[in-house]
Scaffold this active site. Structure first.
Site, PDB file in Angstrom:
ATOM      1  CE  LYS A 199      -1.747   2.899   2.781  1.00 39.53           C
ATOM      2  NZ  LYS A 199      -1.682   4.171   2.015  1.00 39.53           N
ATOM      3  N   GLY A 252       7.071   4.897   8.246  1.00 44.04           N
ATOM      4  CA  GLY A 252       6.256   6.096   8.413  1.00 44.04           C
ATOM      5  C   GLY A 252       6.444   6.657   9.808  1.00 44.04           C
ATOM      6  CB  SER A 253       4.356   8.917  11.800  1.00 36.67           C
ATOM      7  OG  SER A 253       3.135   8.220  11.728  1.00 36.67           O
ATOM      8  CB  THR A 254       7.095   7.058  16.119  1.00 36.99           C
ATOM      9  OG1 THR A 254       8.438   6.998  15.594  1.00 36.99           O
ATOM     10  CG2 THR A 254       7.056   6.321  17.434  1.00 36.99           C
ATOM     11  CD  GLU A 255      -0.031  10.050  15.545  1.00 37.36           C
ATOM     12  OE1 GLU A 255       0.739  10.898  15.032  1.00 37.36           O
ATOM     13  OE2 GLU A 255      -1.256  10.154  15.545  1.00 37.36           O
ATOM     14  N   GLY A 257       3.179   3.672  13.503  1.00 37.86           N
ATOM     15  CA  GLY A 257       3.912   2.429  13.790  1.00 37.86           C
ATOM     16  C   GLY A 257       3.330   1.723  15.007  1.00 37.86           C
ATOM     17  CD  GLU A 275      13.071   3.793   7.844  1.00 33.87           C
ATOM     18  OE1 GLU A 275      13.026   4.835   8.536  1.00 33.87           O
ATOM     19  OE2 GLU A 275      13.058   3.764   6.608  1.00 33.87           O
ATOM     20  CB  CYS A 309      13.044   8.606   8.538  1.00 35.30           C
ATOM     21  SG  CYS A 309      13.874   7.626   7.307  1.00 35.30           S
ATOM     22  CD  GLU A 406      10.298  12.142  11.831  1.00 34.98           C
ATOM     23  OE1 GLU A 406       9.227  11.540  12.036  1.00 34.98           O
ATOM     24  OE2 GLU A 406      11.256  11.653  11.207  1.00 34.98           O
TER      25      GLU A 406
HETATM   26  P1  NAP Z   1       2.036   8.128   8.222  1.00 38.76           P
HETATM   27  O1  NAP Z   1       0.653   8.488   8.551  1.00 38.76           O
HETATM   28  O2  NAP Z   1       2.844   7.393   9.221  1.00 38.76           O
HETATM   29  O3  NAP Z   1       1.990   7.327   6.843  1.00 38.76           O
HETATM   30  C1  NAP Z   1       2.859   6.305   6.424  1.00 38.76           C
HETATM   31  C2  NAP Z   1       2.047   5.213   5.725  1.00 38.76           C
HETATM   32  O4  NAP Z   1       1.164   4.582   6.658  1.00 38.76           O
HETATM   33  C3  NAP Z   1       1.139   5.730   4.608  1.00 38.76           C
HETATM   34  O5  NAP Z   1       1.041   4.765   3.582  1.00 38.76           O
HETATM   35  C4  NAP Z   1      -0.173   5.882   5.344  1.00 38.76           C
HETATM   36  O6  NAP Z   1      -1.287   5.926   4.519  1.00 38.76           O
HETATM   37  C5  NAP Z   1      -0.180   4.652   6.204  1.00 38.76           C
HETATM   38  N1  NAP Z   1      -1.080   4.725   7.364  1.00 38.76           N
HETATM   39  C6  NAP Z   1      -1.556   5.822   8.009  1.00 38.76           C
HETATM   40  N2  NAP Z   1      -2.365   5.465   9.012  1.00 38.76           N
HETATM   41  C7  NAP Z   1      -2.418   4.112   9.022  1.00 38.76           C
HETATM   42  C8  NAP Z   1      -3.090   3.149   9.820  1.00 38.76           C
HETATM   43  N3  NAP Z   1      -3.873   3.508  10.838  1.00 38.76           N
HETATM   44  N4  NAP Z   1      -2.909   1.834   9.547  1.00 38.76           N
HETATM   45  C9  NAP Z   1      -2.106   1.448   8.535  1.00 38.76           C
HETATM   46  N5  NAP Z   1      -1.466   2.317   7.732  1.00 38.76           N
HETATM   47  C10 NAP Z   1      -1.596   3.631   7.972  1.00 38.76           C
HETATM   48  O7  NAP Z   1       2.836   9.408   7.808  1.00 38.76           O
HETATM   49  P2  NAP Z   1       2.185  10.768   7.261  1.00 38.76           P
HETATM   50  O8  NAP Z   1       0.842  11.036   7.809  1.00 38.76           O
HETATM   51  O9  NAP Z   1       2.264  10.720   5.819  1.00 38.76           O
HETATM   52  O10 NAP Z   1       3.237  11.785   7.863  1.00 38.76           O
HETATM   53  C11 NAP Z   1       3.160  12.134   9.238  1.00 38.76           C
HETATM   54  C12 NAP Z   1       4.524  12.240   9.867  1.00 38.76           C
HETATM   55  O11 NAP Z   1       5.145  10.961   9.826  1.00 38.76           O
HETATM   56  C13 NAP Z   1       5.515  13.129   9.145  1.00 38.76           C
HETATM   57  O12 NAP Z   1       5.390  14.453   9.474  1.00 38.76           O
HETATM   58  C14 NAP Z   1       6.810  12.551   9.612  1.00 38.76           C
HETATM   59  O13 NAP Z   1       7.145  13.067  10.870  1.00 38.76           O
HETATM   60  C15 NAP Z   1       6.528  11.086   9.722  1.00 38.76           C
HETATM   61  N6  NAP Z   1       6.999  10.328   8.545  1.00 38.76           N
HETATM   62  C16 NAP Z   1       8.097   9.560   8.679  1.00 38.76           C
HETATM   63  C17 NAP Z   1       8.569   8.860   7.584  1.00 38.76           C
HETATM   64  C18 NAP Z   1       9.780   8.004   7.648  1.00 38.76           C
HETATM   65  O14 NAP Z   1      10.349   7.704   6.618  1.00 38.76           O
HETATM   66  N7  NAP Z   1      10.179   7.546   8.807  1.00 38.76           N
HETATM   67  C19 NAP Z   1       7.930   8.953   6.361  1.00 38.76           C
HETATM   68  C20 NAP Z   1       6.766   9.724   6.262  1.00 38.76           C
HETATM   69  C21 NAP Z   1       6.324  10.394   7.365  1.00 38.76           C
HETATM   70  P3  NAP Z   1      -1.778   7.392   4.022  1.00 38.76           P
HETATM   71  O15 NAP Z   1      -0.725   7.833   3.076  1.00 38.76           O
HETATM   72  O16 NAP Z   1      -3.056   7.171   3.377  1.00 38.76           O
HETATM   73  O17 NAP Z   1      -1.850   8.247   5.252  1.00 38.76           O
END
Ligand code: NAP
Ligand code: MG
Length: 502
Positions: A199, A252-255, A257, A275, A309, A406
């Protein structure tokens, strides 16, 4: 701000791809969402629609998991030799390389990053990852293990281990390096013989969908790779909670995760690798070569607009060089040319979305409200596209949000230090542990620090050096497990111990 390429017109190849709603890949076929819904993907440089994409949800995930399960258990995939798996991965790398320009353009339009960067980093790194993993397909080995069973005196046994694919893997990836994150996930899964439901992020699904076309062109059996674009709260959550998925790999985000871990635990205790975020310390000593450390520190935070990240978002500089380092990084920041990624002169594009723009700007405001000062930057750039000025904070305190959380944007806090020993505890004073860097001419000090820093990656006199052969991942709340290198393969396999009585 550079602007010309606002008027960029996609050529016929890209036009074919962008002009129709993009379907999802399930069981080797391109299909629309069960609900018939699509969602719009925007160009972050112009805020205009770029393409429509099928909106996957629970029902589509269900079909994709079934296709992946079928492909894992029957059909040609489980019988394909390791050598053939390697060849298929190599072929995918070749196809990607042949289409480098198209992928780089797609990535730029969808994510906002400069085309000049996507061409030399995102796409070539993805190609290299597939080639690296192609080589591993024939080298996934068990051991023969001599055993001594006390309650079977005189009996002889022959014991060995097998490394078997973990099964159907759900992979959820972010928007900062859309193609590369897909490669980091798909590569080890295919090398080890797993099947995949991927996804992509809702902001940037296009390069993964185009990669799906190459996967079919490379003749992977149907269902080995399924790609379901959609939202995290629906499609992503359904994948993480699916009882017939054996492992979920998330970036993605720790939250989020933490939510993945919960969903995995509550459904079927599927394996989880994560990650996650970071707040990486970048430490410049007074004895560093500032000619490389200063541009290095600038690039550590401003590369990919800070949407990394591992971004070096806490810049610690020794007191005797602090002013010089801050001035130098500020001068680098002022030189950066902001603009649409398609403009060849652009060095920094827009953030990926309105949501990120709002998030990053609110972090900047919180820093100012808590008493920090900006040396450069500090606000949105222009009023069209999600651009933010490269920003440097000074006068921070360790308790401020801009130091603890972050930001994921081009915002760095510069912090002086005087006690070369105390710096280790300041650097480690974070819930994250993804990366760290040290700039110094003192080799022993550099290696000592490399041991003391609690992070999965430590760079010495460099930053953002990645290679498919190097494991990448986090200590503490930056994640579980490693990507790339042979470390990744262990997390896509199960170990089976077999014992024969002779
Ligand atoms: P995110 O919400 O953690 O999204 C990462 C992935 O997880 C996306 O494919 C997202 O789908 C999916 N996702 C979101 N909620 C989910 C759930 N409840 N169950 C399963 N999958 C889910 O990140 P974001 O909202 O795009 O960004 C928020 C913050 O995360 C950023 O500001 C940054 O601090 C951090 N981040 C970290 C990384 C990294 O490489 N470590 C990368 C991106 C963001 P959707 O795209 O549809 O939300
Ligand atoms: Mg999200």
């Amino acid at each position: 701000m550079a602007s010309s390429a606002d008027t960029f017109k996609p050529g016929p190849k890209l036009n074919r791809f962008l002009s129709r709603p993009r379907p999802m890949l399930i069981g080797g076929k391109w299909v629309l969402a069960q609900s018939g819904k699509t969602f719009e993907v925007l160009n972050p440089a112009t805020e205009e629609p770029l393409a429509a994409v099928a909106e996957g949800d629970r029902e589509d995930i269900e079909l994709a998991v079934r296709a992946a399960r079928r492909a894992f258990e029957s059909g040609p995939w489980p019988r394909i030799t390791p050598s053939e798996r390697g060849k298929l991965l190599w072929k995918l790398a070749d196809l990607l390389e042949q289409n480098l320009e198209e992928f780089a353009t797609l990535e730029t339009l969808d994510n906002g990053k400069p085309l000049t960067v996507a061409r030399v980093a995102d796409v070539p790194l993805a190609v290299d990852l597939f080639r690296y993993m192609a080589g591993w397909a024939t080298k996934i080995e068990g051991n023969t293990i001599p055993i001594s069973v006390p309650y079977a005196p005189g009996a002889e046994f022959f014991s060995y281990t097998l490394r078997e694919p973990v099964g159907v893997v759900g992979q959820i990836i972010p928007w900062n390096f859309p193609l590369l994150m897909a490669a980091w996930k798909i590569g080890p899964a295919l090398a080890t013989g797993c099947t995949v439901v991927l996804k992509p992020a809702e902001q940037t699904p296009l390069s993964a969908l185009r990669l799906g076309e190459l996967i079919l062109e490379a003749s992977y059996p149907p269902g080995v790779v399924n790609i379901v674009p959609g939202f995290g709260e629906t499609a992503g959550a359904a994948l993480a909670a699916h009882p017939d998925v054996d492992k979920v790999a998330f970036t993605g985000s720790t939250e989020v995760g933490k939510q993945i871990v919960k969903a995995a635990g509550a459904s079927n205790l599927k394996k989880v690798t994560l990650e996650l975020g970071g707040k990486s310390p970048n430490i410049v000593y007074g004895d560093a070569d500032l000619k490389t450390a200063i541009p290095g520190a600038a690039s550590a935070i401003f590369f990919n607009h800070g949407q990394c990240c591992c971004a070096g978002s806490r810049l610690y500089a020794e007191k005797n060089v602090f002013d010089k380092v801050v001035e130098g990084v500020a001068a680098e920041a002022k030189k950066i040319r902001l603009g649409p990624g398609m403009n060849p002169k652009t060095e920094m594009g827009p953030l990926v979305s309105q949501e990120q723009l709002t998030r990053v700007c609110s972090y900047i405001e919180s820093g100012l409200a808590e008493g920090a000062k900006t040396v450069v930057g500090g606000k949105r750039a222009g009023n069209r596209g999600y651009f933010v000025e490269p920003t440097i904070f000074v006068n921070t305190r360790p308790t401020m949000k801009v130091i603890r959380e972050e930001i994921f944007g081009p915002v760095v806090a510069a912090i002086p230090f005087s006690d070369p020993e105390e710096i280790v505890s300041s650097a480690n004073n974070t819930v994250y542990g993804l990366a760290a860097a040290v700039w110094t001419r003192d080799v022993s000090k550099a290696h000592r620090l490399a041991r003391q820093l609690r992070a999965g990656t430590v760079w010495i006199n460099c930053f953002n050096i990645f290679d498919a052969a190097l494991p990448f991942g986090g200590y503490k709340q930056s994640g579980w497990g490693r990507e790339m290198g042979h470390a990744a393969l262990e997390l896509y396999t199960e170990v089976k111990a077999v014992t024969v009585r002779l």
